[in-house]
Design a protein around this motif. Structure first.
Motif, PDB file in Angstrom:
ATOM      1  N   ALA A   1     -25.943 -29.597  69.648  1.00 24.66           N
ATOM      2  CA  ALA A   1     -25.549 -28.809  70.822  1.00 24.66           C
ATOM      3  C   ALA A   1     -26.724 -27.969  71.322  1.00 24.66           C
ATOM      4  O   ALA A   1     -27.003 -27.905  72.523  1.00 24.66           O
ATOM      5  CB  ALA A   1     -24.364 -27.912  70.464  1.00 24.66           C
TER       6      ALA A   1
ATOM      7  N   ARG B   1     -24.120 -28.230  65.536  1.00 23.52           N
ATOM      8  CA  ARG B   1     -24.719 -27.109  66.261  1.00 23.52           C
ATOM      9  C   ARG B   1     -26.179 -27.409  66.629  1.00 23.52           C
ATOM     10  O   ARG B   1     -26.639 -26.990  67.694  1.00 23.52           O
ATOM     11  CB  ARG B   1     -24.622 -25.827  65.415  1.00 23.52           C
ATOM     12  CG  ARG B   1     -23.183 -25.376  65.296  1.00 23.52           C
ATOM     13  CD  ARG B   1     -22.984 -24.059  64.598  1.00 23.52           C
ATOM     14  NE  ARG B   1     -21.722 -23.505  65.100  1.00 23.52           N
ATOM     15  CZ  ARG B   1     -21.538 -22.249  65.441  1.00 23.52           C
ATOM     16  NH1 ARG B   1     -22.507 -21.382  65.304  1.00 23.52           N
ATOM     17  NH2 ARG B   1     -20.380 -21.833  65.917  1.00 23.52           N
TER      18      ARG B   1
ATOM     19  N   ASP C   1     -28.490 -22.973  76.468  1.00 18.43           N
ATOM     20  CA  ASP C   1     -27.764 -21.820  77.023  1.00 18.43           C
ATOM     21  C   ASP C   1     -26.261 -21.922  76.767  1.00 18.43           C
ATOM     22  O   ASP C   1     -25.611 -20.933  76.435  1.00 18.43           O
ATOM     23  CB  ASP C   1     -28.041 -21.704  78.529  1.00 18.43           C
ATOM     24  CG  ASP C   1     -29.392 -21.071  78.801  1.00 18.43           C
ATOM     25  OD1 ASP C   1     -29.956 -20.455  77.870  1.00 18.43           O
ATOM     26  OD2 ASP C   1     -29.888 -21.197  79.928  1.00 18.43           O
ATOM     27  N   VAL C   2     -25.727 -23.128  76.940  1.00 17.50           N
ATOM     28  CA  VAL C   2     -24.297 -23.323  76.670  1.00 17.50           C
ATOM     29  C   VAL C   2     -24.021 -23.108  75.180  1.00 17.50           C
ATOM     30  O   VAL C   2     -23.026 -22.475  74.809  1.00 17.50           O
ATOM     31  CB  VAL C   2     -23.853 -24.735  77.108  1.00 17.50           C
ATOM     32  CG1 VAL C   2     -22.382 -24.953  76.786  1.00 17.50           C
ATOM     33  CG2 VAL C   2     -24.104 -24.938  78.593  1.00 17.50           C
ATOM     34  N   ALA C   3     -24.907 -23.635  74.354  1.00 18.95           N
ATOM     35  CA  ALA C   3     -24.727 -23.486  72.907  1.00 18.95           C
ATOM     36  C   ALA C   3     -24.725 -22.007  72.511  1.00 18.95           C
ATOM     37  O   ALA C   3     -23.925 -21.579  71.678  1.00 18.95           O
ATOM     38  CB  ALA C   3     -25.835 -24.232  72.166  1.00 18.95           C
ATOM     39  N   ARG C   4     -25.607 -21.227  73.127  1.00 24.28           N
ATOM     40  CA  ARG C   4     -25.649 -19.790  72.825  1.00 24.28           C
ATOM     41  C   ARG C   4     -24.298 -19.146  73.122  1.00 24.28           C
ATOM     42  O   ARG C   4     -23.807 -18.330  72.358  1.00 24.28           O
ATOM     43  CB  ARG C   4     -26.731 -19.107  73.663  1.00 24.28           C
ATOM     44  CG  ARG C   4     -28.111 -19.256  73.099  1.00 24.28           C
ATOM     45  CD  ARG C   4     -29.124 -18.375  73.804  1.00 24.28           C
ATOM     46  NE  ARG C   4     -30.452 -18.733  73.359  1.00 24.28           N
ATOM     47  CZ  ARG C   4     -31.250 -19.595  73.972  1.00 24.28           C
ATOM     48  NH1 ARG C   4     -30.867 -20.168  75.102  1.00 24.28           N
ATOM     49  NH2 ARG C   4     -32.430 -19.891  73.479  1.00 24.28           N
ATOM     50  N   LEU C   5     -23.720 -19.540  74.266  1.00 26.01           N
ATOM     51  CA  LEU C   5     -22.426 -18.960  74.645  1.00 26.01           C
ATOM     52  C   LEU C   5     -21.336 -19.281  73.626  1.00 26.01           C
ATOM     53  O   LEU C   5     -20.338 -18.579  73.549  1.00 26.01           O
ATOM     54  CB  LEU C   5     -21.993 -19.503  76.014  1.00 26.01           C
ATOM     55  CG  LEU C   5     -22.667 -18.885  77.228  1.00 26.01           C
ATOM     56  CD1 LEU C   5     -22.226 -19.612  78.487  1.00 26.01           C
ATOM     57  CD2 LEU C   5     -22.333 -17.397  77.327  1.00 26.01           C
ATOM     58  N   LEU C   6     -21.542 -20.357  72.872  1.00 27.40           N
ATOM     59  CA  LEU C   6     -20.544 -20.752  71.876  1.00 27.40           C
ATOM     60  C   LEU C   6     -20.875 -20.173  70.502  1.00 27.40           C
ATOM     61  O   LEU C   6     -20.295 -20.569  69.502  1.00 27.40           O
ATOM     62  CB  LEU C   6     -20.463 -22.278  71.812  1.00 27.40           C
ATOM     63  CG  LEU C   6     -20.016 -22.931  73.123  1.00 27.40           C
ATOM     64  CD1 LEU C   6     -20.191 -24.436  73.065  1.00 27.40           C
ATOM     65  CD2 LEU C   6     -18.564 -22.577  73.427  1.00 27.40           C
ATOM     66  N   GLY C   7     -21.844 -19.281  70.464  1.00 23.17           N
ATOM     67  CA  GLY C   7     -22.156 -18.604  69.209  1.00 23.17           C
ATOM     68  C   GLY C   7     -23.221 -19.284  68.375  1.00 23.17           C
ATOM     69  O   GLY C   7     -23.450 -18.903  67.222  1.00 23.17           O
ATOM     70  N   VAL C   8     -23.862 -20.303  68.940  1.00 25.42           N
ATOM     71  CA  VAL C   8     -24.898 -21.014  68.185  1.00 25.42           C
ATOM     72  C   VAL C   8     -26.197 -20.211  68.240  1.00 25.42           C
ATOM     73  O   VAL C   8     -26.633 -19.811  69.321  1.00 25.42           O
ATOM     74  CB  VAL C   8     -25.132 -22.425  68.769  1.00 25.42           C
ATOM     75  CG1 VAL C   8     -26.262 -23.133  68.036  1.00 25.42           C
ATOM     76  CG2 VAL C   8     -23.855 -23.240  68.703  1.00 25.42           C
ATOM     77  N   HIS C   9     -26.800 -19.975  67.095  1.00 24.01           N
ATOM     78  CA  HIS C   9     -28.099 -19.302  67.051  1.00 24.01           C
ATOM     79  C   HIS C   9     -29.160 -20.364  67.316  1.00 24.01           C
ATOM     80  O   HIS C   9     -29.643 -21.034  66.393  1.00 24.01           O
ATOM     81  CB  HIS C   9     -28.307 -18.635  65.698  1.00 24.01           C
ATOM     82  CG  HIS C   9     -29.442 -17.651  65.701  1.00 24.01           C
ATOM     83  ND1 HIS C   9     -30.752 -18.039  65.879  1.00 24.01           N
ATOM     84  CD2 HIS C   9     -29.467 -16.316  65.584  1.00 24.01           C
ATOM     85  CE1 HIS C   9     -31.527 -16.976  65.845  1.00 24.01           C
ATOM     86  NE2 HIS C   9     -30.763 -15.910  65.678  1.00 24.01           N
TER      87      HIS C   9
ATOM     88  N   PHE D   1     -29.254 -30.143  73.223  1.00 22.73           N
ATOM     89  CA  PHE D   1     -28.892 -30.693  74.532  1.00 22.73           C
ATOM     90  C   PHE D   1     -28.729 -29.623  75.599  1.00 22.73           C
ATOM     91  O   PHE D   1     -29.088 -29.830  76.745  1.00 22.73           O
ATOM     92  CB  PHE D   1     -27.605 -31.513  74.427  1.00 22.73           C
ATOM     93  CG  PHE D   1     -27.819 -32.839  73.772  1.00 22.73           C
ATOM     94  CD1 PHE D   1     -28.630 -33.786  74.371  1.00 22.73           C
ATOM     95  CD2 PHE D   1     -27.248 -33.125  72.555  1.00 22.73           C
ATOM     96  CE1 PHE D   1     -28.856 -35.001  73.765  1.00 22.73           C
ATOM     97  CE2 PHE D   1     -27.466 -34.338  71.934  1.00 22.73           C
ATOM     98  CZ  PHE D   1     -28.270 -35.285  72.531  1.00 22.73           C
ATOM     99  N   ALA D   2     -28.166 -28.483  75.256  1.00 30.48           N
ATOM    100  CA  ALA D   2     -27.927 -27.435  76.271  1.00 30.48           C
ATOM    101  C   ALA D   2     -27.975 -26.080  75.576  1.00 30.48           C
ATOM    102  O   ALA D   2     -26.939 -25.520  75.216  1.00 30.48           O
ATOM    103  CB  ALA D   2     -26.589 -27.654  76.956  1.00 30.48           C
TER     104      ALA D   2
END
Lengths: 292, 223
Positions: A170, A167, A176-184, A173-174
């Motif tokens: 992730a 995480r 905004d994409v990571a946020r969409l996947l639930g990454v804080h 590297f990106a």
């Protein structure tokens, strides 16, 4: 030949410290695209805390642990309180804030501890073992290799074998994409800064007992070497930063040994310029060079 | 039960009205399409649902509760999204890309999307269609109740679109689909909302949308 062997081991020992420090720079660069120019000052601040505890308690290892923990905390606080609020629309903003932190930390340390050099104790003897009349490594050098090696292995395991590490990568590297996947993402950045500052503190505790000693500006020269190591390896490459650290350590050692210690910083800067001109992405980079 | 509802949503960017009076419900298990010409506000609509854009008017509800979406809380709410530009992490392997969403269900999602042979490959070395599948697998790995698909057929060939159509039809979650490929939209959607310059101009079943002259004028007539 004996001298060459000695300088090689000496260079690898220095290089291991540069590698750890460069690794700290790379961790933050990969996560935030900021070269943390305050890394050296932060490491000195935590070293002061550590050596204060050591001198108060008589226990080197307690001071060592305090320095690392203080580094972790200082990194987290720096990200959470300062860096998170920097406007990242320009890389320059982060650089200016980091340079501002250097001034604040070094000024604060000068006011608290004074600006005179203080000796920093080493936990092991720095006298080198001799094999066949050739001086090789000291116990302290072995400690440096073990500590840096352990940190590299632990970080590698963290980033490749754990969900948190995945995480963190992730989020770096990106975001905004990571946020969409639930990454804080904010939490991952805080953790990244904490780890980087912790590794920087370790590097400080390993290098200050050598010729440097404690001083608010003690890590300035180390920072230049470590930054060069990170650039040589590629600011995006953690293994590259380790290799770059060893390369810079060897160059510093050979140049100091054969041409004189005063030439070594010039050699490091020449290496930095050559790499930036010839392969700005670093020797170990895969992609195109980034412009800063 | 309604999974997601948008109530009279409006979005303005300075003097530009990106969305105006958009009301839409996506019931669980149903597939709702959003179509319209380029610049109609389709992606802005997704960005509102994901919390990247805050609406200047209206509100959203999930189930019976009003909610203000925040990107990192979406998966916890049961919402997953794919991106127009795929949006994979280039330095992570295919497996790792999907594991970021949910390590426990990554393998199953990859198998469902038929890409288990690429587990340890970095995505940028794969054909675009496979990368799209990885992005879909990553969204499915979070086991969403609502899946937002942003132009999933973009850049795909006829065979790949046929495969995608079958895959979407198999989904049991609610799906909100933004897509330009009309055959796919008509094949998988239970209902369709048509936007033009940010405003809804038609809403109905695929057959109703096909027969609507306003839609033909605004969008289908272009083809």
């Amino acid at each position: 030949m004996d001298r060459f062997v000695y300088l090689t081991f000496d260079g690898l020992s220095r290089g291991a410290v540069f590698a750890a420090f460069a690794l700290a720079l790379v961790l933050i660069w990969r996560a935030t695209r900021i070269v943390n120019f305050a890394q050296g000052a932060m490491a000195v601040a935590t070293a002061y805390a550590g050596f204060s505890v050591s001198s108060a308690t008589g226990s080197y290892w307690l001071g060592f642990a305090v320095a690392i923990v203080t580094g972790l905390a200082l990194g987290a606080v720096t990200e959470r309180v300062v860096m998170r609020f920097v406007d990242h629309s320009s890389h320059l903003n982060g650089v200016v804030v980091a340079l501002g932190l250097v001034l604040v930390i070094q000024g604060g340390l000068g006011m608290i501890y004074g600006n005179e050099y203080r000796p920093a104790a080493a936990p092991f003897s720095r006298d080198a073992f001799t094999v066949g009349g050739v001086a090789l490594l000291s116990r302290f050098d072995l400690f440096v290799f073990a500590a840096v090696g352990a940190v590299c292995v632990l970080l590698a395991l963290l980033f490749t074998r754990t969900a948190v590490g995945l995480r963190m990568r992730a989020a770096a590297f990106a975001p905004d994409v990571a946020r969409l996947l639930g990454v804080h993402v904010g939490g991952m950045l805080t953790l990244g800064w904490a780890l980087a500052a912790g590794v920087g503190s370790l590097a400080g505790m390993l290098v200050l007992p050598t010729e440097l000693g404690l001083h608010p500006n003690a890590m300035d020269v180390v920072f230049v070497s470590a930054f060069t190591a990170a650039v040589v390896g590629g600011l995006d490459s953690a293994p590259g930063s380790v290799a770059g650290g060893l390369v810079v350590g060897l160059i510093v050692s050979y140049v100091s040994g054969y041409l004189g210690a005063t030439v070594a910083p010039i050699a490091v800067l020449v290496l930095l310029v050559v790499v930036l001109l010839g392969r700005p992405g670093g020797l170990f980079s895969r992609g195109k060079a980034r412009t800063v | 039960m309604t999974a997601l509802a948008l109530h009279d949503i409006g979005v303005r960017f300075g003097g530009l009205t990106a969305l105006d009076g958009v009301t839409l419900t996506v019931p669980e298990g149903r597939t709702v399409g959003v179509i319209g010409p380029n610049g109609a506000g389709k992606t802005t609509l997704f960005n509102v649902v994901c919390g990247f854009v805050r609406p200047s008017a209206g509100h959203l509800t999930l189930g019976d509760r009003r909610f203000r979406p925040r990107p990192h809380q979406l998966t916890r709410l049961g919402i997953a999204r794919t991106l127009q530009g795929v949006g994979l992490f280039p330095s992570l392997t295919v497996r790792e890309n999907v594991q970021v969403a949910n390590p426990a269900t990554a393998e199953a999602a990859l198998e469902r999307c038929g890409i288990t042979q690429h587990l340890n490959t970095r995505p940028m070395t794969l054909p675009y269609a496979v990368r799209k599948r990885v992005a879909l697998a990553r969204a499915l790995a979070s086991e969403p109740k609502l899946l937002l698909l942003d132009e999933p057929a973009g850049g795909l060939g006829p065979e790949e679109i046929a495969g995608l159509t079958a895959l979407i039809k198999e989904l049991t979650c609610g799906v909100l689909l933004v897509e330009h490929h009309m055959d796919l939209v008509m094949a998988v959607c239970d209902e369709i909302l048509v936007l033009d310059f940010g405003k809804p101009i038609a809403h109905g079943t695929p057959d109703e949308i096909r027969a609507d002259p306003k839609v033909a004028d605004a969008y289908l007539g272009e083809e």
